[in-house]
Each structure stands twice: as structure tokens, then as C-alpha cells.
Scaffold this motif. Structure first.
Motif, PDB file in Angstrom:
ATOM      1  N   ALA A   3      98.816 -20.702   3.970  1.00  0.00           N
ATOM      2  CA  ALA A   3      97.447 -20.387   4.390  1.00  0.00           C
ATOM      3  C   ALA A   3      96.469 -20.778   3.287  1.00  0.00           C
ATOM      4  CB  ALA A   3      97.337 -18.890   4.671  1.00  0.00           C
ATOM      5  N   VAL A   4      95.327 -21.251   3.701  1.00  0.00           N
ATOM      6  CA  VAL A   4      94.257 -21.553   2.744  1.00  0.00           C
ATOM      7  C   VAL A   4      92.944 -21.019   3.307  1.00  0.00           C
ATOM      8  CG1 VAL A   4      95.273 -23.615   1.656  1.00  0.00           C
ATOM      9  CG2 VAL A   4      93.954 -23.866   3.773  1.00  0.00           C
ATOM     10  N   VAL A   5      91.954 -20.907   2.446  1.00  0.00           N
ATOM     11  CA  VAL A   5      90.612 -20.531   2.882  1.00  0.00           C
ATOM     12  C   VAL A   5      89.721 -21.748   2.648  1.00  0.00           C
ATOM     13  CG1 VAL A   5      88.670 -18.971   2.528  1.00  0.00           C
ATOM     14  CG2 VAL A   5      91.009 -18.123   2.255  1.00  0.00           C
ATOM     15  N   LEU A   6      89.038 -22.160   3.712  1.00  0.00           N
ATOM     16  CA  LEU A   6      88.121 -23.291   3.582  1.00  0.00           C
ATOM     17  C   LEU A   6      86.717 -22.735   3.403  1.00  0.00           C
ATOM     18  CD1 LEU A   6      89.336 -25.537   6.552  1.00  0.00           C
ATOM     19  CD2 LEU A   6      90.153 -25.510   4.181  1.00  0.00           C
ATOM     20  N   ILE A   7      86.025 -23.239   2.394  1.00  0.00           N
ATOM     21  CA  ILE A   7      84.638 -22.811   2.182  1.00  0.00           C
ATOM     22  C   ILE A   7      83.765 -24.047   2.144  1.00  0.00           C
ATOM     23  CG2 ILE A   7      83.021 -21.584   0.675  1.00  0.00           C
ATOM     24  CD1 ILE A   7      85.278 -19.996  -0.437  1.00  0.00           C
ATOM     25  N   GLU A   8      82.698 -24.010   2.916  1.00  0.00           N
ATOM     26  CA  GLU A   8      81.703 -25.074   2.794  1.00  0.00           C
ATOM     27  C   GLU A   8      80.461 -24.466   2.160  1.00  0.00           C
ATOM     28  OE1 GLU A   8      80.494 -28.478   5.659  1.00  0.00           O
ATOM     29  OE2 GLU A   8      79.003 -26.901   5.947  1.00  0.00           O
ATOM     30  N   ARG A  52      83.087 -29.048   0.241  1.00  0.00           N
ATOM     31  CA  ARG A  52      84.123 -28.462   1.091  1.00  0.00           C
ATOM     32  C   ARG A  52      85.311 -28.157   0.210  1.00  0.00           C
ATOM     33  NH1 ARG A  52      82.691 -32.682   5.883  1.00  0.00           N
ATOM     34  NH2 ARG A  52      80.905 -31.473   6.627  1.00  0.00           N
ATOM     35  N   SER A  53      85.566 -26.869   0.038  1.00  0.00           N
ATOM     36  CA  SER A  53      86.628 -26.452  -0.874  1.00  0.00           C
ATOM     37  C   SER A  53      87.784 -25.848  -0.102  1.00  0.00           C
ATOM     38  CB  SER A  53      86.110 -25.399  -1.846  1.00  0.00           C
ATOM     39  OG  SER A  53      84.944 -25.840  -2.486  1.00  0.00           O
ATOM     40  N   THR A  54      88.969 -26.077  -0.623  1.00  0.00           N
ATOM     41  CA  THR A  54      90.187 -25.494  -0.062  1.00  0.00           C
ATOM     42  C   THR A  54      90.781 -24.584  -1.127  1.00  0.00           C
ATOM     43  OG1 THR A  54      90.545 -27.534   1.155  1.00  0.00           O
ATOM     44  CG2 THR A  54      92.438 -26.048   0.964  1.00  0.00           C
ATOM     45  N   TYR A  55      90.774 -23.304  -0.850  1.00  0.00           N
ATOM     46  CA  TYR A  55      91.288 -22.324  -1.809  1.00  0.00           C
ATOM     47  C   TYR A  55      92.660 -21.822  -1.381  1.00  0.00           C
ATOM     48  CZ  TYR A  55      86.884 -21.894  -4.275  1.00  0.00           C
ATOM     49  OH  TYR A  55      85.780 -22.160  -5.042  1.00  0.00           O
ATOM     50  N   ARG A  56      93.512 -21.587  -2.349  1.00  0.00           N
ATOM     51  CA  ARG A  56      94.830 -21.024  -2.049  1.00  0.00           C
ATOM     52  C   ARG A  56      94.679 -19.576  -1.589  1.00  0.00           C
ATOM     53  NH1 ARG A  56      99.012 -22.446  -6.799  1.00  0.00           N
ATOM     54  NH2 ARG A  56     100.049 -20.737  -5.715  1.00  0.00           N
ATOM     55  N   ALA A  57      95.151 -19.304  -0.385  1.00  0.00           N
ATOM     56  CA  ALA A  57      95.029 -17.934   0.137  1.00  0.00           C
ATOM     57  C   ALA A  57      95.997 -16.987  -0.590  1.00  0.00           C
ATOM     58  CB  ALA A  57      95.296 -17.919   1.628  1.00  0.00           C
TER      59      ALA A  57
END
Ligand code: 16G
Length: 243
Positions: free
Chosen positions: A207-212, A227-232
Motif C-alpha cells: 500500500a502507498v499513499v499518493l499525495i498531489e 505527485r508523491s508516492t509515500y510508503r504506507a
């Protein structure tokens, strides 16, 4: 002495085992990155079946409190990074505030024509070009997030690859002498894509969290769409809310 598992309780036994393991982790009986006892040992300690222990462990793995390594066993995960959602801070500032050494690996730097969506978000017309920047961000050498940023070339005509090894916000404020104002962020959950999982050194499915984030200068001009992809498994997001 056997720990107390109440077999008459309405609380399922595996949930009770989860709680007992949670306590041991919180108290430091099982420190971060240590191998916890095997299913067999735990089932003997708690006086319950291995199936029940397995269920509890599986839930704690899903929750990110434990992680498994093939052929080695189950280990205690590091605590998740608590990321406040209140201030417009940079990755570098966030890491330093938590006592981590921020790191960056620049894996993409080019000047492109933005697609219609990015152009609209940056308030650009058809002609203007943007930097497309891809960076993997690290905390003490652990990859935490991938950032894909788009910035108008016109605003930062002298931006270089070297500047992006450090803090972009520090460059904007200290070298380009612009004043950062405010931003809008959108967050959503997703499953990591193959290339992102490789960059983040996580195994699929993950799972990841996408933040724009769309950020503006103090005069209202948008200066970045990121557009960032963070490790959930490594992040928790916190916001202060008042009534
Ligand atoms: C954060 C921002 C990103 C910004 C970067 C600058 C989020 C979701 N993203 O990661 O928009 O470009 O900080 O960091 O918070 P830097 O100054 O360390 O390069």
C-alpha cells in the motif's frame, strides 16, 4: 507464568494475543528490528493454538507493526513517521525536525511541454515549458517517498540538477529569492506500481499513499505540482482539528 488469555471472553483469542504482543513491542520487550519468538514458542507461551498465533501475527504484519523476512522469521517494524498535515514544509525540513538525515536521489530531470492538466494547475498557457523532476527521498538512507514534480521553467530559469540534490524549497527561497505561500494537497490510497516498489525497496503488493500538492508563491502564482508516492508502511498523517 502464563500471560492472561481469557478463553471465556467475547474478545476473540487472536485479538487478545495481538494486544499482548502490542504491549511487548511498546514496552521494548521486543525491540525494533528484533526477531520475535516463533509461532511455536508463542503458542506454548500463551497456551493457545499455532493457528491463533498465526492469525494475530498476520494482523500485526498487515498493520505494519511487524514484518516478515522469508526464511528468517517475523521482526518488529520501525515506528511510522508521523507527518503533520498542517504546515507547508519541505521534505528536508520534515526529516531534520525528526532527527533523520534527509537524502535525495535524482532519477529524472528534463524540460518538457506539460500536459493540459499540469499546465492548467500551474496556470500556464500552451507555450510554456516545465521541469519534470523525479526524486527518491530518503530518511537515514531508507527510501520513504518518490516525488514527481513539475515546475515552470519561467519561474526558475537557473535551476540545476545540483540544486536538486539538496532542498528544492531552500533553493527557491534562498537562491531564487521567491516567497513560498500556500498549497493545496489531495491524498488517496493506492497499491504501489512495480517501478515505484523498486525505488522504495518494498515488495508487492504494497500500500502507498499518493499525495498531489499544488503550491503557490505568496503572490498566488503556482510554482509546483508534485505527485508523491509515500510508503504506507512508514507513514502516518496527523492533522489538528478544532470544532
Ligand atoms: C515535500 C512536498 C513537495 C516538495 C518537497 C520539497 C509533500 C507531499 N510534498 O516533499 O511538494 O516539493 O517537500 O522538499 O509534502 P525539499 O525542499 O526537501 O526538496
Amino acid at each position: 507464568m502464563l500471560p492472561i488469555v481469557d478463553k471465556q471472553s467475547a474478545i476473540p483469542i487472536y485479538v487478545q494475543i495481538e494486544e499482548l504482543l502490542r504491549e511487548r513491542i511498546a514496552e521494548g520487550t521486543y525491540p525494533v528490528n528484533s526477531l520475535i519468538p516463533s509461532e511455536r514458542d508463542l503458542s506454548a507461551q500463551f497456551g493457545v493454538s499455532r493457528m491463533t498465533v498465526r492469525q494475530a501475527l498476520l494482523n500485526l504484519v498487515k498493520e505494519g507493526l511487524l514484518y516478515r523476512e522469508k526464511g528468517r522469521g517475523t521482526f518488529v517494524a520501525e515506528e511510522k513517521m508521523e507527518q503533520p498535515l498542517n504546515g507547508l514544509t519541505s521534505f528536508t525540513e520534515d526529516m531534520k525536525a525528526r532527527g533523520f538525515v534527509p537524502g535525495t536521489k535524482l532519477i529524472g530531470f528534463s524540460i518538457v511541454q506539460p500536459d493540459a492538466q499540469i499546465a492548467a494547475k500551474l496556470g500556464l498557457d500552451g507555450e510554456a515549458s516545465v521541469y519534470k523532476i523525479i526524486r527518491i527521498r530518503y530518511a537515514d538512507n531508507t527510501p520513504m517517498a518518490i516525488e514527481r514534480s513539475f515546475l515552470p521553467v519561467g519561474l526558475l530559469p537557473e535551476l540545476t540538477e545540483e540544486a536538486l540534490q539538496g532542498s528544492l524549497y531552500a533553493y527557491i527561497e534562498q537562491q531564487a529569492h521567491l516567497v513560498i505561500g500556500q498549497a493545496t494537497q489531495r491524498m488517496e490510497a493506492a497499491l504501489a506500481k512495480l517501478d515505484d516498489a523498486e525505488y522504495l525497496q518494498i515488495s508487492l503488493p504494497a500500500a502507498v499513499v499518493l499525495i498531489e500538492r499544488i503550491s503557490m508563491l505568496d503572490d498566488g502564482r503556482p510554482f509546483e505540482v508534485v505527485r508523491s508516492t509515500y510508503r504506507a508502511d512508514r507513514y502516518k498523517f496527523i492533522s489538528e482539528i478544532g470544532r
